[in-house]
Design an enzyme around this catalytic site. Structure first.
Site, PDB file in Angstrom:
ATOM      1  N   ASN A 115       0.822  -1.218   0.000  1.00 20.73           N
ATOM      2  CA  ASN A 115       0.000   0.000   0.000  1.00 20.73           C
ATOM      3  C   ASN A 115       0.857   1.270   0.000  1.00 20.73           C
ATOM      4  O   ASN A 115       0.460   2.297  -0.538  1.00 20.73           O
ATOM      5  CB  ASN A 115      -0.910  -0.029   1.246  1.00 20.73           C
ATOM      6  CG  ASN A 115      -1.544   1.313   1.534  1.00 20.73           C
ATOM      7  OD1 ASN A 115      -2.541   1.689   0.923  1.00 20.73           O
ATOM      8  ND2 ASN A 115      -0.949   2.075   2.466  1.00 20.73           N
ATOM      9  N   TYR A 223       3.972   9.616 -10.843  1.00 23.44           N
ATOM     10  CA  TYR A 223       3.155   8.682 -10.071  1.00 23.44           C
ATOM     11  C   TYR A 223       2.497   7.659 -11.023  1.00 23.44           C
ATOM     12  O   TYR A 223       2.486   6.454 -10.757  1.00 23.44           O
ATOM     13  CB  TYR A 223       2.103   9.491  -9.316  1.00 23.44           C
ATOM     14  CG  TYR A 223       1.067   8.714  -8.542  1.00 23.44           C
ATOM     15  CD1 TYR A 223       1.313   8.287  -7.245  1.00 23.44           C
ATOM     16  CD2 TYR A 223      -0.188   8.448  -9.091  1.00 23.44           C
ATOM     17  CE1 TYR A 223       0.340   7.600  -6.515  1.00 23.44           C
ATOM     18  CE2 TYR A 223      -1.155   7.764  -8.374  1.00 23.44           C
ATOM     19  CZ  TYR A 223      -0.890   7.351  -7.088  1.00 23.44           C
ATOM     20  OH  TYR A 223      -1.857   6.666  -6.374  1.00 23.44           O
TER      21      TYR A 223
HETATM   22  N1  LIG Z   1      -5.991   8.633  -2.077  1.00 23.52           N
HETATM   23  C1  LIG Z   1      -6.336   8.349  -3.332  1.00 23.52           C
HETATM   24  O1  LIG Z   1      -7.168   9.031  -3.951  1.00 23.52           O
HETATM   25  C2  LIG Z   1      -5.713   7.193  -4.044  1.00 23.52           C
HETATM   26  C3  LIG Z   1      -6.173   6.874  -5.332  1.00 23.52           C
HETATM   27  C4  LIG Z   1      -5.636   5.788  -6.006  1.00 23.52           C
HETATM   28  C5  LIG Z   1      -4.649   5.033  -5.389  1.00 23.52           C
HETATM   29  N2  LIG Z   1      -4.202   5.365  -4.133  1.00 23.52           N
HETATM   30  C6  LIG Z   1      -3.166   4.505  -3.532  1.00 23.52           C
HETATM   31  O2  LIG Z   1      -3.595   4.096  -2.236  1.00 23.52           O
HETATM   32  C7  LIG Z   1      -2.444   3.833  -1.415  1.00 23.52           C
HETATM   33  C8  LIG Z   1      -2.572   4.586  -0.103  1.00 23.52           C
HETATM   34  O3  LIG Z   1      -2.603   5.972  -0.396  1.00 23.52           O
HETATM   35  P1  LIG Z   1      -3.173   7.053   0.626  1.00 23.52           P
HETATM   36  O4  LIG Z   1      -4.079   7.927  -0.155  1.00 23.52           O
HETATM   37  O5  LIG Z   1      -3.664   6.396   1.860  1.00 23.52           O
HETATM   38  O6  LIG Z   1      -1.825   7.890   0.904  1.00 23.52           O
HETATM   39  P2  LIG Z   1      -1.242   8.582   2.196  1.00 23.52           P
HETATM   40  O7  LIG Z   1      -2.314   8.973   3.125  1.00 23.52           O
HETATM   41  O8  LIG Z   1      -0.304   9.613   1.689  1.00 23.52           O
HETATM   42  O9  LIG Z   1      -0.406   7.406   2.910  1.00 23.52           O
HETATM   43  C9  LIG Z   1       0.728   6.878   2.310  1.00 23.52           C
HETATM   44  C10 LIG Z   1       1.403   5.934   3.278  1.00 23.52           C
HETATM   45  O10 LIG Z   1       2.581   5.398   2.648  1.00 23.52           O
HETATM   46  C11 LIG Z   1       3.648   5.541   3.554  1.00 23.52           C
HETATM   47  N3  LIG Z   1       4.960   5.574   2.909  1.00 23.52           N
HETATM   48  C12 LIG Z   1       5.438   6.470   2.035  1.00 23.52           C
HETATM   49  N4  LIG Z   1       6.707   6.176   1.698  1.00 23.52           N
HETATM   50  C13 LIG Z   1       7.026   5.044   2.374  1.00 23.52           C
HETATM   51  C14 LIG Z   1       8.188   4.252   2.446  1.00 23.52           C
HETATM   52  N5  LIG Z   1       9.310   4.551   1.779  1.00 23.52           N
HETATM   53  N6  LIG Z   1       8.168   3.141   3.226  1.00 23.52           N
HETATM   54  C15 LIG Z   1       7.054   2.815   3.922  1.00 23.52           C
HETATM   55  N7  LIG Z   1       5.928   3.553   3.916  1.00 23.52           N
HETATM   56  C16 LIG Z   1       5.925   4.662   3.146  1.00 23.52           C
HETATM   57  C17 LIG Z   1       3.354   6.836   4.315  1.00 23.52           C
HETATM   58  O11 LIG Z   1       4.144   6.919   5.471  1.00 23.52           O
HETATM   59  P3  LIG Z   1       4.531   8.342   6.174  1.00 23.52           P
HETATM   60  O12 LIG Z   1       3.382   8.693   7.063  1.00 23.52           O
HETATM   61  O13 LIG Z   1       5.790   8.034   6.909  1.00 23.52           O
HETATM   62  O14 LIG Z   1       4.728   9.330   5.071  1.00 23.52           O
HETATM   63  C18 LIG Z   1       1.872   6.626   4.573  1.00 23.52           C
HETATM   64  O15 LIG Z   1       1.684   5.752   5.653  1.00 23.52           O
HETATM   65  C19 LIG Z   1      -1.237   4.261  -2.254  1.00 23.52           C
HETATM   66  O16 LIG Z   1      -0.683   3.143  -2.883  1.00 23.52           O
HETATM   67  C20 LIG Z   1      -1.850   5.205  -3.283  1.00 23.52           C
HETATM   68  O17 LIG Z   1      -1.067   5.276  -4.443  1.00 23.52           O
HETATM   69  C21 LIG Z   1      -4.704   6.414  -3.456  1.00 23.52           C
END
Ligand SMILES: NC(=O)c1ccc[n+]([C@@H]2O[C@H](COP(=O)([O-])OP(=O)(O)OC[C@H]3O[C@@H](n4cnc5c(N)ncnc54)[C@H](OP(=O)(O)O)[C@@H]3O)[C@@H](O)[C@H]2O)c1
Length: 308
Positions: A115, A223
């Site tokens: 994730n 991305y």
């Molecule tokens: N939100 C959307 O609209 C959306 C849409 C399509 C897909 N996604 C996908 O859904 C997933 C979750 O996204 P989200 O929206 O929940 O994002 P988010 O709130 O920004 O959370 C991202 C998470 O990834 C962690 N992370 C980043 N770099 C890392 C690393 N090097 N090692 C370990 N952990 C790391 C962050 O940790 P820190 O707190 O330390 O930064 C955070 O816990 C992602 O794969 C994203 O691409 C999201």
């Protein structure tokens, strides 16, 4: 932007995966699920949901304090099966130490949810300033962890599964370069090294400032390329693990949660992280007889990548 980030068009608003029938779950409290980047956002919601379902959940985060706090918050809600382990998916030493801990402490893994991801763009911007970090986290990080944990899957086709949280921004229909599309569509001859070359080519173009107008996806390009690579790798891995032999019996699917209100989208989106985490957990827990491999789930509807 919001419509292009969203995965759930009205025509997809149907559930082709049947909800699990009302019967005993296939998992137990011994079933181990690893979720990366689970200290906040969708990963946190997903980890919580899996813990509510009674699995042993390894909530991982790259920051010790943030991860401990996130796990403690879930334990305070009565989810005692949540364990925290530090894991930075971009750091080979962290990945190796984590895999050794999973082997020695837990004896194996049943579910891996890749994730963790980063994006540095605002909703309507398209800078590639951090492209290297984006590729290193979203594609190479997920791949490195997957390869490190593969020998630790318990090898039951019924229970071993990888769910890569991806994005429709990285689907083939976003690629304008016909040669690249052809390469990615040619499932018989596509190799992992082709995907890595594609990622390197993009980074080289970013470095020399020539990446625009080369046929890459046009929204959140760095991305999108990272997710394009993750999708292609997932498809190859699913094929690699479909037969008998090393790692055989592990299913590999991708899931796009759609435009979700998290830090990544600066709080914009059509649904909450809890809603997205609930659907992702449902996919991670699909009954064995309904579990496909090599599919891309737009919300809860499975598609074949090359048809999108
Ligand atoms: N939100 C959307 O609209 C959306 C849409 C399509 C897909 N996604 C996908 O859904 C997933 C979750 O996204 P989200 O929206 O929940 O994002 P988010 O709130 O920004 O959370 C991202 C998470 O990834 C962690 N992370 C980043 N770099 C890392 C690393 N090097 N090692 C370990 N952990 C790391 C962050 O940790 P820190 O707190 O330390 O930064 C955070 O816990 C992602 O794969 C994203 O691409 C999201």
């Amino acid at each position: 932007m919001s419509s292009s980030m969203d995965c759930l068009s009205s025509k997809d608003n149907k559930h082709e995966t049947t909800p699990p029938p009302n019967r005993a779950p296939w998992w137990t409290s011994e079933t181990v699920a690893v979720v990366t980047g689970a200290n906040r956002g969708i990963g946190h919601a997903l980890a919580a949901r899996l813990a509510e379902e009674g699995l042993t959940v390894v909530l991982t985060a790259r920051d010790e304090a943030r991860g401990e706090a996130a796990a403690a918050a879930l334990r305070a809600r009565g989810l005692r099966s949540v364990r925290f382990r530090r894991l930075d998916v971009t750091d080979p030493a962290s990945v190796a130490a984590f895999a050794a801990w999973v082997r020695d402490e837990l004896g194996g893994v049943d579910i891996l949810v890749n994730n963790a991801a980063v994006s540095f763009n605002e909703i309507d911007t398209n800078s590639v300033e951090h492209a290297e970090t984006v590729l290193r986290t979203n594609f190479y990080g997920a791949k490195m962890l997957t390869e490190a944990l593969l020998p630790l899957f318990r090898r039951s086709a019924a229970t071993s599964r990888i769910l890569n949280i991806s994005s429709q921004l990285g689907l083939l229909n976003k690629v304008r370069d016909p040669a690249l599309r052809r390469m990615l569509l040619d499932e018989a001859s596509l190799r992992e090294r082709d995907i890595e070359r594609m990622a390197s080519r993009f980074l080289a173009q970013v470095a020399d400032g020539t990446w625009r107008g080369q046929g890459w996806p046009e929204v959140w390009t760095d991305y999108a390329v990272s997710k394009l690579a993750l999708n292609a790798y997932s498809r190859l891995l699913a094929a690699r693990l479909a037969g008998p032999g090393r790692g055989g019996g592990v299913s590999v699917n991708c899931f796009c949660p759609g435009f979700t209100r998290t830090d990544m989208t600066r709080g914009w989106g059509k649904r909450t992280a809890d809603e997205a985490g609930r659907v992702a957990a449902g996919l991670a827990l699909l009954p064995p007889e309904q579990l496909p491999t090599g599919k891309f789930f737009k919300w809860s509807t499975p598609h074949v990548y090359s048809k999108l």
